[in-house]
Design a protein around this motif. Structure first.
Motif, PDB file in Angstrom:
ATOM      1  N   PHE A 168      -2.277 -60.661 -65.083  1.00  0.00           N
ATOM      2  CA  PHE A 168      -2.999 -59.409 -65.292  1.00  0.00           C
ATOM      3  C   PHE A 168      -1.973 -58.306 -65.542  1.00  0.00           C
ATOM      4  CE2 PHE A 168      -6.249 -61.897 -63.248  1.00  0.00           C
ATOM      5  CZ  PHE A 168      -7.417 -61.468 -63.853  1.00  0.00           C
ATOM      6  N   TRP A 169      -2.268 -57.445 -66.506  1.00  0.00           N
ATOM      7  CA  TRP A 169      -1.311 -56.406 -66.865  1.00  0.00           C
ATOM      8  C   TRP A 169      -2.026 -55.130 -67.292  1.00  0.00           C
ATOM      9  CZ3 TRP A 169      -1.469 -55.378 -72.283  1.00  0.00           C
ATOM     10  CH2 TRP A 169      -2.148 -56.356 -73.039  1.00  0.00           C
ATOM     11  N   ARG A 170      -1.286 -54.032 -67.203  1.00  0.00           N
ATOM     12  CA  ARG A 170      -1.833 -52.737 -67.610  1.00  0.00           C
ATOM     13  C   ARG A 170      -1.628 -52.557 -69.115  1.00  0.00           C
ATOM     14  NH1 ARG A 170       0.941 -50.971 -62.818  1.00  0.00           N
ATOM     15  NH2 ARG A 170      -0.525 -50.541 -61.139  1.00  0.00           N
ATOM     16  N   ASP A 177      -0.200 -58.722 -61.592  1.00  0.00           N
ATOM     17  CA  ASP A 177      -0.484 -59.909 -60.781  1.00  0.00           C
ATOM     18  C   ASP A 177      -0.283 -61.157 -61.638  1.00  0.00           C
ATOM     19  OD1 ASP A 177      -1.045 -61.392 -58.580  1.00  0.00           O
ATOM     20  OD2 ASP A 177      -3.136 -60.772 -58.375  1.00  0.00           O
ATOM     21  N   ALA A 178       0.060 -62.283 -60.994  1.00  0.00           N
ATOM     22  CA  ALA A 178       0.291 -63.546 -61.702  1.00  0.00           C
ATOM     23  C   ALA A 178       0.081 -64.704 -60.742  1.00  0.00           C
ATOM     24  CB  ALA A 178       1.703 -63.591 -62.290  1.00  0.00           C
ATOM     25  N   CYS A 183       4.262 -68.214 -62.783  1.00  0.00           N
ATOM     26  CA  CYS A 183       5.636 -68.130 -62.259  1.00  0.00           C
ATOM     27  C   CYS A 183       6.458 -69.333 -62.716  1.00  0.00           C
ATOM     28  CB  CYS A 183       5.605 -68.040 -60.729  1.00  0.00           C
ATOM     29  SG  CYS A 183       4.826 -66.534 -60.109  1.00  0.00           S
ATOM     30  N   ARG A 184       5.843 -70.529 -62.695  1.00  0.00           N
ATOM     31  CA  ARG A 184       6.569 -71.724 -63.131  1.00  0.00           C
ATOM     32  C   ARG A 184       6.874 -71.666 -64.624  1.00  0.00           C
ATOM     33  NH1 ARG A 184       2.945 -74.341 -59.588  1.00  0.00           N
ATOM     34  NH2 ARG A 184       1.577 -74.882 -61.353  1.00  0.00           N
ATOM     35  N   CYS A 188      10.211 -67.603 -62.983  1.00  0.00           N
ATOM     36  CA  CYS A 188      10.430 -66.428 -62.132  1.00  0.00           C
ATOM     37  C   CYS A 188       9.654 -66.583 -60.830  1.00  0.00           C
ATOM     38  CB  CYS A 188       9.942 -65.148 -62.820  1.00  0.00           C
ATOM     39  SG  CYS A 188      10.852 -64.678 -64.280  1.00  0.00           S
ATOM     40  N   THR A 189      10.086 -65.818 -59.810  1.00  0.00           N
ATOM     41  CA  THR A 189       9.275 -65.702 -58.596  1.00  0.00           C
ATOM     42  C   THR A 189       8.167 -64.692 -58.858  1.00  0.00           C
ATOM     43  OG1 THR A 189      10.599 -63.910 -57.675  1.00  0.00           O
ATOM     44  CG2 THR A 189      11.314 -66.164 -57.189  1.00  0.00           C
ATOM     45  N   HIS A 190       7.184 -64.630 -57.942  1.00  0.00           N
ATOM     46  CA  HIS A 190       6.071 -63.694 -58.104  1.00  0.00           C
ATOM     47  C   HIS A 190       6.582 -62.258 -58.110  1.00  0.00           C
ATOM     48  CE1 HIS A 190       2.449 -61.387 -56.889  1.00  0.00           C
ATOM     49  NE2 HIS A 190       1.828 -62.292 -57.667  1.00  0.00           N
ATOM     50  N   ASP A 191       7.507 -61.929 -57.189  1.00  0.00           N
ATOM     51  CA  ASP A 191       8.048 -60.564 -57.116  1.00  0.00           C
ATOM     52  C   ASP A 191       8.826 -60.207 -58.375  1.00  0.00           C
ATOM     53  OD1 ASP A 191       6.927 -60.248 -54.644  1.00  0.00           O
ATOM     54  OD2 ASP A 191       8.749 -60.835 -53.538  1.00  0.00           O
TER      55      ASP A 191
END
Length: 617
Positions: A168-170, A177-178, A183-184, A188-191
């Motif tokens: 989700f993005w602006r 959010d992802a 992430c995989r 990347c990590t979620h943060d």
């Protein structure tokens, strides 16, 4: 996911508010005798019953909720208004009230055709010995709880546990959010993802990328594919679907990694290209067929050998092709069972092509080679067999030639003496012995004929080839043998194609060939019949001469031996006639093919080459 979490929190807040109202009402009633004012005005249902679950009184709110009059309820038992499958709750309530003063739970009650669910609190009334239940309609609350639970499951299934990456993005492209799959995919990590913008990962912001962005904001949604650069330097091809303003003004993009699929597709295309090059470039014929024995593909060599196009063969059953090859049903079933049981089978067969030419093939079948397709490879061995046959016959003729050259002279000397003395004795032979004299004369002539045929094989004949009308030679031959045919009740059927090309041949030798074959045809029909003679031009610049009889036919294993020295199907034959016939046709660069069916007769096909006239195609 932020958006779905907010909706769930709102549902939980509403449920908590309802529970607080229910608790306050229960506390306001107390343990004394029911206050008439509270009893009458309470928004919750109040029900008073005795030890036998008999209803003593109900308030107006309860009557209104379940849509029944007070008089319809007083005197009835609780079991009358509780569904049968939930009446165990009444038994449980009775047991608990013996151990403590109050019980709480959920109880469904009939309300006409529907069920109303109540959150109830039942207490003991000290002085009267009755029990009082305060019931709050929680049907909506229960529906809300189910909805919350369903939303939580949906959230888990569609977002958290989804195999595809969801982000989700602006409007600025900032990721808010992802899920774990995203992430995989982006390594990347979620943060780390929450610190990024989507276009940070786009490998090339070229004209194509700009067109995709423009189409997205024009249409509100799009599906496409781009290359993305991961933080570890890896480039991935991602297929994505974007939906603007998906949830509360936020945009949603679903990603799927198709890099592996593209790699496999590329390998498959390369593998298919290699296979196609090998398939089409193979010198042997190759057939591909499915489990129903239907042909699905054939290479160019196979088409050339069978003299049929791919369009004519695709979809045709192997059974129909094999049935045209004059093989028995037992042989056909044996081939099919070998393919099914052993996975492969080998063999050879003959096929008569469109041109009428008979071809011999060696083949090998392999079952289920790939993609549920089986393969048959085959090669034309006609020339190989013909060369082997010619070599074998040539060796035989050489031996016979040497033998004939050695013995012809030795036989001819005493034959000359015998003939001379027989002629001297002819006038002095008594009439009673004339029959013996005739037998001796006939047999001496037969011996002389055999010696002449030997000499034809023993040394080259001085022959002169000329251009000749083969139809004229055949007419003369038929006229010569007409008398013998009439004696055997045999008739001729003649079919000559008009304007046949001239054949370069030695006329007397060709006449000898036709005499040998027609005489044999007459002799195999002792009860009479028809001999059919046809002449026609065919492909490959050849004239085809066919001589058909209506005799008993020749078994297949004997046809192969025709033309061999001393091999004959007649009781008193020597086999030299057909051997000479084959030799003459061979010297004329022609071929002989024999077809025969037992009980129906035999046909000799003679193919003789002719020289094209100037200007002919």
């Amino acid at each position: 996911m932020v958006i779905m979490n907010q909706e769930i929190k709102q549902l939980y807040a509403k449920i908590e508010s309802l529970e607080k109202e229910n608790k306050a009402l229960a506390e306001s009633i107390g343990d004394d005798a029911p206050s008439k004012n509270i009893f009458a005005r309470s928004k919750d249902g109040i029900l008073i019953f005795d030890d036998n679950d008999k209803i003593i009184d109900v308030n107006p709110s309860f009557c209104e909720i379940i849509n029944l009059d007070r008089t319809e309820l007083i005197g009835r038992h609780l079991a009358d208004i509780v569904p049968v499958n939930k009446q165990f709750k009444l038994d449980k309530q009775r047991e608990l009230l013996k151990m403590k003063d109050s019980v709480r739970g959920i109880l469904p009650i009939h309300s006409g055709k529907k069920i109303v669910e109540f959150d109830f609190t039942t207490s003991t009334l000290n002085k009267s010995g009755y029990y009082m239940s305060v019931l709050r309609d929680v049907t909506d609350k229960r529906l809300l709880e189910k909805k919350v639970k369903k939303n939580e499951e949906l959230y888990t299934d569609l977002f958290i546990e989804a195999l595809d990456g969801i982000i989700f993005w602006r409007g600025s492209g900032k990721i808010i959010d992802a899920n774990e799959s995203a992430c995989r995919i982006f390594e990347c990590t979620h943060d780390e993802l929450l610190q990024k913008r989507l276009d940070d990962f786009v490998y090339e912001k070229n004209e194509r990328y700009k067109r995709i962005v423009k189409n997205l904001f024009d249409k509100g949604g799009i599906r496409d594919e781009l290359f993305f650069l991961m933080p570890n330097g890896q480039i991935k091809s991602l297929e994505f679907t974007v939906k603007l303003n998906s949830v509360e003004g936020y945009h949603m993009t679903i990603f799927r990694n198709v890099s592996e699929r593209h790699r496999m597709e590329k390998e498959l295309r390369e593998s298919e290209l290699k296979f196609r090059r090998i398939f089409e470039g193979a010198l042997e014929g190759i057939l591909l067929w499915n489990d129903q024995f239907q042909i699905v593909d054939i290479n160019q060599s196979g088409q050339r050998m069978l003299q049929m196009s791919k369009d004519e063969l695709i979809g045709v059953s192997l059974h129909s092709i094999l049935n045209d090859c004059n093989i028995t049903n037992d042989e056909l079933n044996q081939q099919i069972n070998s393919i099914k049981n052993d996975g492969q089978s080998d063999g050879s067969l003959s096929i008569t092509l469109k041109s009428g030419r008979k071809k011999y093939f060696e083949f090998s079948n392999k079952h289920n080679v790939f993609s549920n397709l089986s393969m048959t490879t085959f090669k034309d061995i006609t020339e190989k067999l013909e060369m082997e046959e010619q070599l074998r016959k040539s060796d035989t003729l050489n031996v016979i030639g040497e033998l004939a050259a050695g013995i012809a002279h030795e036989i001819r000397n005493p034959m000359t003496a015998l003939k001379g003395f027989i002629q001297l004795l002819e006038d002095s032979i008594e009439e009673d012995h004339s029959m013996y004299f005739n037998v001796i004369t006939t047999e001496l002539s037969r011996i002389d004929s055999i010696i002449n045929e030997f000499l034809i094989l023993a040394k080259p004949q001085a022959v002169k080839f000329v251009q000749k009308d083969i139809a004229q030679i055949m007419k003369e031959t038929v006229e010569l043998l007409s008398a013998q045919a009439v004696l055997h009740n045999v008739q001729f059927r003649i079919y000559y194609e008009k304007e046949l090309p001239l054949v370069f041949c030695e006329p007397n030798q060709m006449k000898k060939v036709f005499i040998n074959i027609i005489k044999n045809a007459i002799e195999v029909m002792p009860k009479g019949g028809y001999i059919t003679v046809s002449l026609q031009a065919c492909g490959d610049n050849k004239v085809k001469v066919s001589i058909r009889d209506e005799g008993s036919g020749i078994p297949g294993h004997k046809i192969k031996k025709l033309g061999e020295p001393f091999y004959t199907t007649k009781e008193r034959g020597t086999g030299l006639g057909l051997m000479v016939t084959y030799k003459i046709i061979e010297e004329h660069k022609g071929t002989i093919e024999v077809e025969s069916k037992l009980g129906k007769g035999t046909v000799f096909h003679i193919y003789l080459p002719y020289i094209k006239k100037a200007g002919e195609q």
